[in-house]
Design a protein around this motif. Structure first.
Motif, PDB file in Angstrom:
ATOM      1  N   LEU A 119      -0.334  -9.313   5.266  1.00  0.00           N
ATOM      2  CA  LEU A 119      -0.522  -7.751   5.771  1.00  0.00           C
ATOM      3  C   LEU A 119      -1.412  -7.707   6.631  1.00  0.00           C
ATOM      4  N   ARG A 174       0.491  -1.680  -0.230  1.00  0.00           N
ATOM      5  CA  ARG A 174       0.092  -0.080   0.127  1.00  0.00           C
ATOM      6  C   ARG A 174       1.338   1.666  -0.165  1.00  0.00           C
ATOM      7  N   THR A 221      -1.276 -13.347   6.608  1.00  0.00           N
ATOM      8  CA  THR A 221      -1.730 -12.961   7.865  1.00  0.00           C
ATOM      9  C   THR A 221      -2.615 -13.306   9.174  1.00  0.00           C
ATOM     10  N   SER A 278      -7.520  -5.984   6.213  1.00  0.00           N
ATOM     11  CA  SER A 278      -6.370  -5.034   5.592  1.00  0.00           C
ATOM     12  C   SER A 278      -6.820  -6.115   4.076  1.00  0.00           C
ATOM     13  N   GLU A 332      -9.937  -5.194   2.473  1.00  0.00           N
ATOM     14  CA  GLU A 332      -9.529  -3.891   2.000  1.00  0.00           C
ATOM     15  C   GLU A 332      -8.868  -4.384   0.209  1.00  0.00           C
ATOM     16  N   ALA A 333      -7.977  -4.275   1.242  1.00  0.00           N
ATOM     17  CA  ALA A 333      -6.770  -4.599  -0.960  1.00  0.00           C
ATOM     18  C   ALA A 333      -7.398  -5.644  -1.991  1.00  0.00           C
TER      19      ALA A 333
END
Length: 293
Positions: free
Chosen positions: A72, A39, A96, A77, A80-81
């Motif tokens: 992540l 990110r 993760t 996350s 979202e990614a």
């Protein structure tokens, strides 16, 4: 970017925090073709100089390879990614940190979007990555076929331990071991607090403490044997009754040394509760049943 044919030497990594960057460098050092995305793009610059291909977006990175490893911050996350990213045909390996329920839900989420999924729980810190003798490894759970297909690549950064088809088992093993670690740290903190105000060198005390913890560690095998067989008195040397009778000494010592007993009292209370409903001849295994209710 177009998806490459499945091959062990080509993979994508999403997430370049301390752990992700360590994994990336291990793969690059071993000659794997690696596409990365983060990110914060600046974190990818050093890896680009080391041979990684840097993608401008998560979607571009996912499209580059069939094998996609995600490392992540947390489960949110990951969502979202990968929001809106085409995962069709992707072999998604999620490293993760998450709870077992999150891992199971994320695996279903991935399958619903056309991906095959493997969950992982990392039992290492970044300096252990790429150093086989350091003993680090990753728990993997989910598709055994997927684990075996990509094992040659997955074992490059650290060792691998497959723990079952249930996608939540890697996270469960991870948190279970780390929970035991924090319990050990709590006991060590209490021990150091007891000697803190005395003329005792912590550096001289530390090896005594470490050796004692190592000597006590095999007790976990007796606990496992008790839980499997159901006889909580088998091969017990120090019975629960005797141990509960000794707890006032620990509490009085803490009071004398001006140390809070708050790390000890919850466990001592469980011991007393178990003694009240069990047998003084059994060991400490019954505490597990109190916790698991």
């Amino acid at each position: 970017m177009t998806r490459n044919p499945v091959e062990k030497t080509s993979l994508t990594l999403l997430g370049l925090g301390a752990m992700g960057a360590a994994f990336a460098r291990a793969w690059l050092a071993a000659g794997h073709q690696l596409t990365v995305w983060n990110r914060t793009p600046s974190r990818a610059a050093a890896l680009a100089a080391e041979g990684a291909r840097v993608a401008d977006s998560a979607a571009e990175a996912v499209a580059a390879n069939t094998l996609v490893v995600v490392c992540l911050l947390d489960d949110a996350s990951v969502e979202e990614a990968l929001a809106g990213v085409d995962l069709t045909g992707t072999d998604l390996v999620n490293l993760t940190t998450s709870t077992p329920a999150q891992a199971r839900a994320r695996a279903e989420w991935a399958r619903a979007r056309g991906a095959r999924c493997l969950d992982g729980g990392i039992m290492a810190v970044p300096p252990m990555v790429g150093v086989p003798e350091a003993g680090g490894y990753v728990f993997y759970s989910g598709s055994r076929e997927l684990f075996e297909r990509h094992h040659d690549a997955l074992r490059v950064p650290v060792g691998t331990v497959y723990v079952g088809e249930d996608a939540g088992f890697a996270a469960l093993h991870d948190v279970a071991l780390l929970s035991a670690m924090y319990g050990m740290f709590a006991g060590a903190a209490h021990a150091f607090a007891l000697i803190r105000k005395e003329d005792i060198d912590p550096a001289s005390f530390a090896p005594l403490l470490a050796d004692w913890l190592v000597a006590m560690a095999p007790a976990v095998h007796q606990t496992a044997d008790h839980l499997r067989g159901g006889d909580y008195t088998k091969d017990v040397v120090s019975g629960l009754g005797m141990q509960v009778a000794g707890t006032p000494t620990f509490l009085s010592t803490a009071e004398e040394q001006g140390v809070s007993p708050e790390l000890l009292t919850p466990y001592f209370e469980l011991m007393r509760r178990r003694l009240a409903e069990g047998s003084g001849e059994e060991g400490l295994t019954g505490v597990v049943d109190l916790l698991a209710r």
